[in-house]
Design a protein around this motif. Structure first.
Motif, PDB file in Angstrom:
ATOM      1  N   GLY A 217       0.799  -1.215   0.000  1.00  0.00           N
ATOM      2  CA  GLY A 217       0.000   0.000   0.000  1.00  0.00           C
ATOM      3  C   GLY A 217       0.830   1.263   0.000  1.00  0.00           C
ATOM      4  O   GLY A 217       0.310   2.339   0.221  1.00  0.00           O
ATOM      5  N   SER A 218       2.140   1.142  -0.249  1.00  0.00           N
ATOM      6  CA  SER A 218       2.951   2.357  -0.303  1.00  0.00           C
ATOM      7  C   SER A 218       2.489   3.198  -1.486  1.00  0.00           C
ATOM      8  O   SER A 218       2.033   2.674  -2.492  1.00  0.00           O
ATOM      9  CB  SER A 218       4.429   2.032  -0.394  1.00  0.00           C
ATOM     10  OG  SER A 218       4.710   1.376  -1.596  1.00  0.00           O
ATOM     11  N   THR A 219       2.620   4.488  -1.362  1.00  0.00           N
ATOM     12  CA  THR A 219       2.046   5.395  -2.346  1.00  0.00           C
ATOM     13  C   THR A 219       3.130   6.138  -3.112  1.00  0.00           C
ATOM     14  O   THR A 219       4.194   6.431  -2.589  1.00  0.00           O
ATOM     15  CB  THR A 219       1.134   6.422  -1.657  1.00  0.00           C
ATOM     16  OG1 THR A 219       1.907   7.122  -0.690  1.00  0.00           O
ATOM     17  CG2 THR A 219      -0.028   5.753  -0.982  1.00  0.00           C
ATOM     18  N   ALA A 220       2.814   6.441  -4.341  1.00  0.00           N
ATOM     19  CA  ALA A 220       3.760   7.155  -5.201  1.00  0.00           C
ATOM     20  C   ALA A 220       3.433   8.638  -5.290  1.00  0.00           C
ATOM     21  O   ALA A 220       4.262   9.426  -5.713  1.00  0.00           O
ATOM     22  CB  ALA A 220       3.746   6.530  -6.594  1.00  0.00           C
TER      23      ALA A 220
ATOM     24  N   LEU B 131     -14.038   6.520   4.175  1.00  0.00           N
ATOM     25  CA  LEU B 131     -14.025   7.938   4.529  1.00  0.00           C
ATOM     26  C   LEU B 131     -13.530   8.160   5.954  1.00  0.00           C
ATOM     27  O   LEU B 131     -12.875   9.166   6.240  1.00  0.00           O
ATOM     28  CB  LEU B 131     -15.433   8.524   4.358  1.00  0.00           C
ATOM     29  CG  LEU B 131     -15.565  10.027   4.356  1.00  0.00           C
ATOM     30  CD1 LEU B 131     -14.711  10.655   3.268  1.00  0.00           C
ATOM     31  CD2 LEU B 131     -17.013  10.426   4.182  1.00  0.00           C
ATOM     32  N   ALA B 132     -13.796   7.225   6.842  1.00  0.00           N
ATOM     33  CA  ALA B 132     -13.346   7.352   8.235  1.00  0.00           C
ATOM     34  C   ALA B 132     -11.824   7.384   8.345  1.00  0.00           C
ATOM     35  O   ALA B 132     -11.283   7.949   9.296  1.00  0.00           O
ATOM     36  CB  ALA B 132     -13.895   6.199   9.072  1.00  0.00           C
ATOM     37  N   GLY B 133     -11.120   6.829   7.383  1.00  0.00           N
ATOM     38  CA  GLY B 133      -9.664   6.851   7.389  1.00  0.00           C
ATOM     39  C   GLY B 133      -9.085   8.245   7.333  1.00  0.00           C
ATOM     40  O   GLY B 133      -7.974   8.492   7.798  1.00  0.00           O
ATOM     41  N   PHE B 134      -9.828   9.167   6.754  1.00  0.00           N
ATOM     42  CA  PHE B 134      -9.359  10.552   6.659  1.00  0.00           C
ATOM     43  C   PHE B 134      -9.545  11.319   7.963  1.00  0.00           C
ATOM     44  O   PHE B 134      -8.989  12.392   8.131  1.00  0.00           O
ATOM     45  CB  PHE B 134     -10.083  11.290   5.535  1.00  0.00           C
ATOM     46  CG  PHE B 134      -9.744  10.770   4.173  1.00  0.00           C
ATOM     47  CD1 PHE B 134      -8.502  11.013   3.624  1.00  0.00           C
ATOM     48  CD2 PHE B 134     -10.654  10.025   3.458  1.00  0.00           C
ATOM     49  CE1 PHE B 134      -8.172  10.541   2.376  1.00  0.00           C
ATOM     50  CE2 PHE B 134     -10.339   9.546   2.199  1.00  0.00           C
ATOM     51  CZ  PHE B 134      -9.098   9.801   1.661  1.00  0.00           C
ATOM     52  N   TYR B 135     -10.352  10.785   8.855  1.00  0.00           N
ATOM     53  CA  TYR B 135     -10.652  11.480  10.111  1.00  0.00           C
ATOM     54  C   TYR B 135     -10.204  10.694  11.341  1.00  0.00           C
ATOM     55  O   TYR B 135     -10.669  10.947  12.433  1.00  0.00           O
ATOM     56  CB  TYR B 135     -12.146  11.792  10.191  1.00  0.00           C
ATOM     57  CG  TYR B 135     -12.547  12.813   9.168  1.00  0.00           C
ATOM     58  CD1 TYR B 135     -12.336  14.164   9.410  1.00  0.00           C
ATOM     59  CD2 TYR B 135     -13.098  12.431   7.954  1.00  0.00           C
ATOM     60  CE1 TYR B 135     -12.669  15.111   8.467  1.00  0.00           C
ATOM     61  CE2 TYR B 135     -13.429  13.374   7.005  1.00  0.00           C
ATOM     62  CZ  TYR B 135     -13.213  14.705   7.260  1.00  0.00           C
ATOM     63  OH  TYR B 135     -13.535  15.642   6.326  1.00  0.00           O
ATOM     64  N   ARG B 136      -9.274   9.771  11.172  1.00  0.00           N
ATOM     65  CA  ARG B 136      -8.835   8.955  12.304  1.00  0.00           C
ATOM     66  C   ARG B 136      -8.200   9.784  13.409  1.00  0.00           C
ATOM     67  O   ARG B 136      -8.219   9.407  14.563  1.00  0.00           O
ATOM     68  CB  ARG B 136      -7.909   7.857  11.857  1.00  0.00           C
ATOM     69  CG  ARG B 136      -6.539   8.396  11.512  1.00  0.00           C
ATOM     70  CD  ARG B 136      -5.512   7.334  11.368  1.00  0.00           C
ATOM     71  NE  ARG B 136      -5.610   6.754  10.050  1.00  0.00           N
ATOM     72  CZ  ARG B 136      -5.016   5.648   9.713  1.00  0.00           C
ATOM     73  NH1 ARG B 136      -4.297   5.007  10.577  1.00  0.00           N
ATOM     74  NH2 ARG B 136      -5.122   5.180   8.505  1.00  0.00           N
ATOM     75  N   ALA B 137      -7.623  10.910  13.073  1.00  0.00           N
ATOM     76  CA  ALA B 137      -6.950  11.748  14.072  1.00  0.00           C
ATOM     77  C   ALA B 137      -7.820  12.913  14.534  1.00  0.00           C
ATOM     78  O   ALA B 137      -7.331  13.826  15.190  1.00  0.00           O
ATOM     79  CB  ALA B 137      -5.647  12.279  13.488  1.00  0.00           C
TER      80      ALA B 137
ATOM     81  N   ALA C  61      -2.394   8.872  -5.216  1.00  0.00           N
ATOM     82  CA  ALA C  61      -2.346   7.448  -4.881  1.00  0.00           C
ATOM     83  C   ALA C  61      -2.641   7.233  -3.396  1.00  0.00           C
ATOM     84  O   ALA C  61      -3.333   6.284  -3.033  1.00  0.00           O
ATOM     85  CB  ALA C  61      -0.976   6.872  -5.246  1.00  0.00           C
ATOM     86  N   ALA C  62      -2.119   8.106  -2.543  1.00  0.00           N
ATOM     87  CA  ALA C  62      -2.409   8.002  -1.107  1.00  0.00           C
ATOM     88  C   ALA C  62      -3.901   8.193  -0.857  1.00  0.00           C
ATOM     89  O   ALA C  62      -4.501   7.472  -0.058  1.00  0.00           O
ATOM     90  CB  ALA C  62      -1.607   9.035  -0.334  1.00  0.00           C
ATOM     91  N   LEU C  63      -4.493   9.154  -1.526  1.00  0.00           N
ATOM     92  CA  LEU C  63      -5.928   9.414  -1.408  1.00  0.00           C
ATOM     93  C   LEU C  63      -6.734   8.172  -1.779  1.00  0.00           C
ATOM     94  O   LEU C  63      -7.625   7.748  -1.041  1.00  0.00           O
ATOM     95  CB  LEU C  63      -6.297  10.603  -2.301  1.00  0.00           C
ATOM     96  CG  LEU C  63      -7.687  11.152  -2.171  1.00  0.00           C
ATOM     97  CD1 LEU C  63      -7.773  12.035  -0.940  1.00  0.00           C
ATOM     98  CD2 LEU C  63      -8.038  11.957  -3.404  1.00  0.00           C
ATOM     99  N   ARG C  64      -6.388   7.568  -2.921  1.00  0.00           N
ATOM    100  CA  ARG C  64      -7.090   6.358  -3.362  1.00  0.00           C
ATOM    101  C   ARG C  64      -6.879   5.196  -2.392  1.00  0.00           C
ATOM    102  O   ARG C  64      -7.814   4.463  -2.088  1.00  0.00           O
ATOM    103  CB  ARG C  64      -6.629   5.964  -4.758  1.00  0.00           C
ATOM    104  CG  ARG C  64      -7.167   6.840  -5.859  1.00  0.00           C
ATOM    105  CD  ARG C  64      -6.884   6.250  -7.230  1.00  0.00           C
ATOM    106  NE  ARG C  64      -5.456   6.062  -7.478  1.00  0.00           N
ATOM    107  CZ  ARG C  64      -4.654   6.989  -8.002  1.00  0.00           C
ATOM    108  NH1 ARG C  64      -5.145   8.164  -8.330  1.00  0.00           N
ATOM    109  NH2 ARG C  64      -3.382   6.738  -8.207  1.00  0.00           N
ATOM    110  N   THR C  65      -5.640   5.028  -1.905  1.00  0.00           N
ATOM    111  CA  THR C  65      -5.342   3.927  -0.991  1.00  0.00           C
ATOM    112  C   THR C  65      -6.120   4.062   0.303  1.00  0.00           C
ATOM    113  O   THR C  65      -6.705   3.088   0.797  1.00  0.00           O
ATOM    114  CB  THR C  65      -3.827   3.877  -0.688  1.00  0.00           C
ATOM    115  OG1 THR C  65      -3.123   3.709  -1.910  1.00  0.00           O
ATOM    116  CG2 THR C  65      -3.500   2.749   0.254  1.00  0.00           C
TER     117      THR C  65
END
Length: 101
Positions: free
Chosen positions: A55-58, A73-79, A62-66
């Motif tokens: 899952g490393s991103t280029a 969507l919850a992955g964007f708000y984990r912090a 790519a990070a957004l898609r991963t």
């Protein structure tokens, strides 16, 4: 600053308590946009150190898609909660102090 202006219109301004509330609201509103950005930026920064992991991103895209595909969507708000525990009081005090200058 749009969150601060919206909060000022809604809550008013001029007292330390209302200025504190404006700062808290401004922080919460702004976080909706910039916490996901921070998550993507941090994922890209970490990627340079962890090239061998799945899952490393280029790129940022790519990070957004991963993140979206693996965590939703919850992955964007984990912090979100830890971030608010630090910055909401800080911004409340900052706006209250700024209102007295």
């Amino acid at each position: 600053m749009a969150g601060a202006e919206l909060s000022k219109e809604t809550l008013g301004e001029g007292t330390a308590l209302t200025d504190f509330a404006v700062g808290m609201n401004a922080q919460l509103l702004a976080s909706i946009a910039y916490i996901p950005r921070d998550i993507v930026v941090e994922r890209c920064a970490i990627d340079g150190q962890l090239k061998s992991q799945v899952g490393s991103t280029a790129s940022s895209a790519a990070a957004l898609r991963t993140i979206l595909s693996a965590e939703g969507l919850a992955g964007f708000y984990r912090a979100f909660l830890p971030h608010q525990l630090v910055w909401v009081p800080f911004n409340g005090i900052f706006f209250a102090a700024l209102g007295k200058l």
